[in-house]
Each structure stands twice: as C-alpha cells, then as structure tokens.
Scaffold this active site. Structure first.
Site, mmCIF file in Angstrom:
data_model
loop_
_atom_site.group_PDB
_atom_site.id
_atom_site.type_symbol
_atom_site.label_atom_id
_atom_site.label_comp_id
_atom_site.label_asym_id
_atom_site.label_seq_id
_atom_site.Cartn_x
_atom_site.Cartn_y
_atom_site.Cartn_z
ATOM 1 N N CYS B 109 39.060 -23.017 -13.706
ATOM 2 C CA CYS B 109 38.700 -23.043 -15.121
ATOM 3 C C CYS B 109 38.537 -24.477 -15.592
ATOM 4 O O CYS B 109 37.570 -24.810 -16.273
ATOM 5 C CB CYS B 109 39.770 -22.336 -15.952
ATOM 6 S SG CYS B 109 39.436 -22.399 -17.720
ATOM 7 N N CYS B 205 45.682 -16.875 -18.446
ATOM 8 C CA CYS B 205 45.266 -16.429 -19.780
ATOM 9 C C CYS B 205 44.542 -15.093 -19.814
ATOM 10 O O CYS B 205 44.468 -14.473 -20.859
ATOM 11 C CB CYS B 205 44.398 -17.500 -20.433
ATOM 12 S SG CYS B 205 42.795 -17.746 -19.612
#
Lengths: 417, 429
Positions: B109, B205
C-alpha cells in the site's frame, strides 16, 4: 490561491444548485420580519400566509403555462417525483423510464415494484436524450406511466417533449398514427386540457398512458409547459435560485384525478400533500420562478454564448470531447478529458477557486463512470474524465475565461501519453 | 538539481489524512510551518465490508479528517482509490495466502498507493510534496536522503517504508516521525483537534478483527482447498481447511496431539500440504530475497554486514550479504533466526537507518553464497568493520506479533562475532 469565501465568483455548478437570487433574499427577508401565521388558520395571520402562498402558486404556474390549481407544493423535486410516481403506482401499471434518468426516479420505481408496478428501461441517443419511439413503444399495450427528464442533468440534452406526448397519445389509441381528427387544429395550438377532456368523453380509448416530466433542470432555462392533460411535471425551487426545501408538482387534470397522496394527515394542497407549508421555501420558489421566467429568453441567449465561449477555449486542449449537444440546455457544457480523472480535475480546479462537477452530485464521490456516459457510448478512455460546467444568472465572461485558463494549467499536468 | 530537504514557505503540500491523530497532527504541523496544505483522504476499501471499526478509513473517519481540515482552514478531498487498492494490495494479499506465503499488504500500500497513486495525484494538483503521518524520519545528509526509524521505537513504521528510494524520499515528508506518540496526542489536544483521543488503528485496514482467513475465503472461495498436515518425513498427521489459514511458526490451529509442540514449518501450495515440525525446524540461517531495493540507489557489497528485520515486530538480527544479483539477494544470519516466512519483507538496517530490503522467498537450496558475476558499480564505500557485533541482535523477550499471527517467539541470543564471509567483494549491478 483560492479564496474559500468567494464561492459565487468561480461557481460553475448551477445544475447542482443555484445561488439564492437577490430578489429572493429580499422577498423572504420580508416574510421573516412580517408576522405571518399558519396558512390553515382562520385569522388575519393565516390569511397573510395564505396570500403569500397563493401568489407563489400563480408565479409557479405561470412559469410552466399551467393553471394555479394544478400546482402542488412539496419539499423539493425529489418529493415531487415521489408524489407523482408513487401516487400513480398501482398493480398492473408499468413505469417506463430511460437509462439516463435521475437516480431518484429509478429509486422510486424500485420502491413500488413489489406492488406489481413493473419497470421498463429504454435507451438514449448519443446525446443522452431518451428515444421517443422507444418510450412510446414500451408504453403501448398497457397502462403506463412514462417518466422522463425534460433535460438531462449530466449532459444537458433536451427531450422532444411534444413529440413524445403526441407519440404516446397515438399509442394509446386516441389518434390513428399520423392522422388528426376531422376539424382538429394543430395540437400545439390547442389547450391540452381541452383536448384531454374531449377525449375522455369519446368513450373508445386504449389503455391510459400518463407522462411524468422531471423538469428540474429545464425550468427557467428553456420554455416548459404541460404537453397534455395526462401529464405532470416536477421541479425544485433551489435550482431556480430559490432556497432548498421547496418544490412543485404540476398536475394535468388527467393525472390529478388518479393521484394518491403520499403524505397524509392534513388537507393542505387540496389534500394532495399534507403538512404545514414551508412558507419561506414556497415564497422563494415563486419569486425565483417569476424572475427566471422574465429573464428566460435573454438569459438563455447570454448563457448559450458563454457556454460556447467556454467550449471554444476548452476545445483547444488535446484529448477533450464534447458531450453536451449544441441544442441542449443553454447553460450546460459537459465534456470528457483523456488522461486525468474527474475527481482529480475537480479538486485541482477547486484549489484555483472554480467549482465544477462530474454529473449528479451523488456520483461525485466516486470515479465510477456514470451510467449515462456508458448509455451514450462514450469512449472508455474518456469515461473517467467527465466534467460538467453549468452556468447561471451570475456567471460572467471573466469567470469563463478564468476557468478556461485554470483548466489549461490543470490539463497541462497530464502525463505525456 | 539540488535536492531540497523542505518545501519553500507557501509551497503546496498534500497530506494524506486518515482521520486518525497522527495524520491530523502531521497536517497541523505542516500548516504551522507555513506551507499551502491540502488534505486528502483515500477511500481504499468498501466500508460495508467492515463490520467493526478497526480505526481506519470508514466514512466516519473521512468526516473526522474533513473536520480537522476545517479546523486547520485547509481544503480536503476524498479520492476513491478502491480500484487501485484492489489491484495493487488486496489482489496480491489474497494470492499470497493462497500460495502459502504470508503477505505484507501495508508495504504494498505504501509503495503503490501512498507513494505512487498519491504522488501522482499530488502532481496533478500542482503539489510537489506529499506528507503522511508515518512514524519514520527522513533526513538529507551529504546530498543523499536517508530513511530512519521513528523517534518512538514502539511506533516505528520504517519497516513498512523500505521500498522508498531517493526519488520517493525527495518529495515526501514525515512531520510526526521525530515525535513520541504521547507528544503527538498532546499536540492534538493543544490544537483542539477532535481526534486527539481516537484509538489507533491496529490491524490491516481492509480486514476486520484480524480475520484474514475468512477474508480470503470470502474473496476466493473456489481457490481455498483442504489438505494434509504432514511431518518432515511426509507422514500424514492430520488435515487442514486451507493453507491460507497458516503461517510459518504458527502453533495454534493444527489440531494435532503430539508429545512435543508442533509448529508450521512449511506451506506447499502445489500439494496443498502444511508441513509441521519441532521448534528447531523453524530455525534457519539463510534468507533468499527478491525485489531487493537499496535506499541510496546503490547496492551494498557482498560481505557487508547489517541488521535484518524479518518481520515488523522483529528487532533485527545481524546478517551478512552473501549474494547480490540485480534484485536478488541472499543474506546469512550470524545466529539462526526463527520462523522465516516467505512473503514477508526483510528490511536492512544500519543503526537507525533503513538501507534497503527485499521480499522473502523460500529458503535457498544452497547454504553457500554464490559469487555475483556482475560488475561492480562505482562508489560503494561501505566499510563493514566498523559494525559492532552486539546490541543489535537479540534482545530478551521481544514478542513476535503483527500480521503473521504467529505463535513462535524468537530466541534471544547475545550476538557473537559475525565471521563475515570474505568471498565476493563485488556489489551487484
């Protein structure tokens, strides 16, 4: 650098909402300071409130060439749509919409689908306007409600409403295709309400087709009217330059007879829409309608010129395609850009003080290409980069040129292909 | 062009705002420093897929970010990057588990979303700088950018940033990297930022409650398969419901009664087998890496020593670079380490500076280092003799936690002389 407070200066999102007109501010300020009561009360305070509503009703009716008693005030265009669609939904009736219709219309269709209300979607042409023949064809043979946008909020394409109304009348068997009854004048000359009541008494009729026109983007920009007694049109106050919280459904006689109210519990609006009236919103809508109506011809001309000035500048950039048809709304320029996402361009332009959008406000939060862009067959390379600039009564030439300059800078940040 | 440590006053800086306290304070510090700050939140995953709030990136978090931006007087935008995130992070995450590896999605990410997509967006918004709330430090020393651990060692996130090279570091700021977490919270309270006492996001997340196995099963049900649990000799000891449920070093969830504790020592996607063994079977001294990057842009020389962290919560173990060929490398640890999990990142440190890292492949077949045939690049001047041989390897009682969900605890041994190989002075091209 942008001045966050200078909103109206570089504001190009009139199709989302318009700034409140100065005339409206003045009118509602007076209402705020005058003592008015509940419009349903017997006393002088009530009368004063009723008079204000009555005036607004005349103003709204005048904008669309209807009788005041045809106007039903609601909390906005969405509620007006819900009133017409929901109010006419019943088992066995079919709802015919186009693929480019506003999400609120489709949502209402879904809402009533379980009660035997069927939904059929037809396509649009390359400008986003619904295909008249397809709509009429879908409506034929059954009791239908055809719901179309008078003007598409994303592309600005304008529907040929009169052609549609005529086609629907023919489909319903009131008239053989292409022919007029002996002695009948040109349909455009006749009072549509007259024509409808004549037909009702003639006895031999096909299934009834009603027409709902979502005119939220069209009122105040192009001439709008009820094309027949079997039609209803809806619009909002804030898009005209009124305040949010008020809208109207204008019902042809053929519709009013059949409409079930959605909100009950009071006799307001001839029991078609219960609830103490939003006096400020209604007054605002009336004044906005009157002002817009008075300016319509001059403003549509002025805005069309500004729109074309903007396009002339924008079209100099590489990799841009126009989506709005030239014959569409005078204030709307929608175009697609290759090589940059809408959400990024909107943010970049916002940092320069210019407010644009990509389509309906709901779509703005996502880079998903709108279903309208797919429906009109826009090249996939361009679908993620659609921008809509919609101008209005406070837009100036300087702002247009400023927007073009800012756009030039932003597009200059595209990576070399 | 001269590298610049900081933006000029009034220069436009984009700050990634998650709605949490770290990025909120980062934004505030940038405003204080006099830059033209633009807050951006990134929508990465579908909110409806998360039933709990693990502290990050729900619509409510974006509203928090917008509120903080409003308090600071800066513009704020939410960009939808779900498609990018699905392609660059979630997809590989699922594929890795199905291949019997343990992924590290936060590193991907950072690389793809924060330091590629976000940088691109920043450029399109006319900003040449991007800031995040990461606990890491970035310094400019002798014309070169360094990535260092955050001042708060319990919060240090430098491990997840190892893919950053000179180009990325040149345009990135970490405003809270030199602060302790407690200090960050204090600043948030002082500034009246609503997010001061918001709980930290602890998990990945896009997966709620650390339920990675369920996530993989939901996304790719047709690719998860049951199989055998076998020992080193290939004897079948039991069955499992999918290799994606396991990671190297894991002890729980095997459902096998045995005299001695059994640990997952290998995962085979081809045979769908989970291999188990005793604790000693988890030890290894050699590590094979792919996708190796060097922070300075120059590779270290074979024979150089540095500390290697094989997991986020690993304090590092001294190792020697034994192979270096292009983006492939191998290191040999001075002392064996436990539970090397293919798919994880191995990050190289020299004291508090990240010097590079790579992705852990399966154990190399040969324990002997191969000499690189490639010609050296000029300028590799790292002197391995100044390294100390203690203090940076085992510390007692550090817990192995984080994404691997492993049960194994690392053996703490005092460091000894490294016996660095003198083979292969040639650095890789």
């Amino acid at each position: 650098m942008s001045a966050e407070s200078d909103l109206v200066g570089g504001y190009f999102d009139y199709n989302a909402t318009a700034p409140v007109r100065p005339e409206v501010v003045e009118a509602i300020s007076r209402v705020l300071s005058d003592a008015t009561g509940n419009p349903s009360s017997m006393h002088a305070y009530g009368r004063r409130a009723r008079a204000l509503i009555d005036r607004a009703r005349h103003q709204a009716a005048s904008l669309v060439g209807a009788k005041p008693r045809s106007v039903v005030f609601t909390s906005g265009a969405t509620e007006a749509n819900a009133l017409v669609i929901g109010g006419l939904a019943c088992a066995g009736r079919k709802l015919v919409v186009s693929r480019a219709d506003h999400a609120s219309v489709l949502a209402n269709a879904e809402r009533w689908a379980s009660d035997g209300f069927r939904v059929e979607r037809v396509g649009v042409d390359e400008s986003g306007a619904p295909q008249v023949d397809a709509l009429a064809g879908a409506a034929s043979g059954s009791t239908s409600l055809v719901s179309v946008a008078w003007a598409n909020s994303e592309t600005g394409a304008v529907t040929d409403v009169d052609a549609l109304a005529l086609a629907l009348d023919r489909q319903a068997g009131d008239l053989p295709p292409g022919e007029r009854a002996p002695g009948e004048r040109d349909p455009e000359d006749r009072d549509p309400q007259e024509r409808a009541s004549e037909k009702r008494s003639s006895g031999d009729r096909g299934p009834l087709t009603l027409l709902h026109l979502d005119a939220a983007q069209a009122v105040g920009r192009v001439p709008v009217h009820l094309p027949s007694a079997n039609a209803a049109l809806t619009f909002s106050g804030h898009k005209l330059g009124g305040i949010s919280g008020a809208g109207a459904a204008v019902l042809g006689d053929g519709v009013a007879d059949q409409l079930k109210p959605m909100m009950v519990g009071g006799s307001q609006e001839d029991s078609l829409r219960a609830g103490t009236e939003n006096l400020l919103g209604i007054v605002a809508l009336g004044v906005a309608a009157e002002t817009a109506g008075n300016q319509l011809e001059a403003e549509s001309h002025r805005q069309r010129e500004l729109r074309e000035l903007l396009w002339q500048q924008v079209s100099r950039e590489d990799g841009v395609r126009r989506i709005s048809p030239v014959g569409g709304l005078p204030n709307t320029l929608t175009f697609a850009v290759r090589g940059m996402e809408s959400q990024t361009m909107i943010a970049a332009l916002d940092l320069d003080g210019f407010a644009l959008s990509t389509g309906s406000a709901c779509a703005a939060a996502s880079p998903e290409p709108s279903h309208v862009m797919e429906a009109i067959g826009l090249d996939p390379e361009y679908r993620g980069g659609v921008l809509r600039a919609s101008l209005g009564f406070a837009t100036t030439r300087e702002q247009v040129l400023g927007l073009a300059a800012s756009l030039h800078t932003v597009l200059g940040r595209r990576r070399a292909a | 062009m001269q590298p610049r440590e900081l933006p000029a006053p009034g220069e436009r800086v984009v700050v990634a705002m998650s709605g949490g306290v770290d990025s909120s304070v980062a934004a505030a510090l940038l405003v204080e420093a006099g830059y033209e700050v633009v807050g951006i939140s990134m929508r990465l995953a579908d909110e409806k897929e998360r039933s709990d709030s693990s502290g990050c990136c729900s619509l409510e978090d974006f509203r928090d970010a917008e509120r903080v931006a409003g308090q600071l007087g800066i513009p704020h935008f939410v960009f939808d990057l779900r498609e990018d995130f699905q392609r660059e992070v979630i997809g590989p995450f699922v594929n890795e588990y199905l291949a019997g590896r343990t992924p590290s999605p936060c590193i991907l990410c950072n690389r793809e979303i924060k330091f590629r997509s976000l940088h691109q967006k920043a450029g399109e918004l006319g900003a040449r700088w991007v800031a995040t709330g990461h606990y890491a430090r970035r310094t400019l020393e002798d014309g070169e950018f360094r990535l260092r651990t955050g001042a708060d060692s319990t919060k240090d996130q430098s491990y997840f940033l190892f893919e950053m090279g000179q180009a990325e570091l040149a345009s990135t700021l970490f405003p809270v990297g030199a602060m302790e977490k407690s200090e960050v919270r204090r600043r948030a309270l002082e500034l009246g930022l609503g997010t001061a006492d918001k709980a930290d996001s602890q998990e990945i997340c896009f997966v709620s409650d650390g339920r990675y196995a369920e996530f993989v099963e939901k996304v790719a049900p047709e690719r998860t398969q049951a199989g055998e649990i076998v020992d080193a000799a290939g004897r079948v000891l039991g069955r499992h419901e999918g290799i994606h449920r396991y990671t190297i070093g894991q002890r729980r969830g095997l459902g096998i009664a045995a005299e001695n504790p059994l640990y997952v020592s290998g995962l085979d996607a081809a045979t769908k087998q989970v291999r188990v063994g005793g604790r000693q079977d988890l030890e290894a001294s050699d590590l094979a890496l792919s996708g190796v990057r060097w922070t300075s842009g120059r590779a270290e020389k074979v024979g150089t020593e540095f500390d290697v962290r094989i997991r986020y919560r690993h304090s590092g173990a001294r190792a020697t670079l034994t192979v270096c060929e292009g983006t492939r490398a191998e290191v040999r640890f001075a002392d064996p380490v436990e539970a090397i999990a293919p798919g994880q990142a191995a990050v190289f440190y020299r004291e508090d500076a990240v010097i590079g890292g790579g992705w852990i492949e399966r154990r190399p077949v040969s324990a002997e280092a191969a000499v690189s045939n490639d010609e050296a690049q000029d300028g590799a001047q790292h002197d391995s003799t100044e390294r100390t041989t203690d203090g940076t390897t085992g510390q007692a009682n550090h817990q192995v936690t984080g994404q691997a969900n492993a049960d194994a605890r690392e053996k703490a041994k005092p460091g000894g002389p490294t016996g660095a190989s003198s083979k292969g002075e040639t650095p890789c091209a």
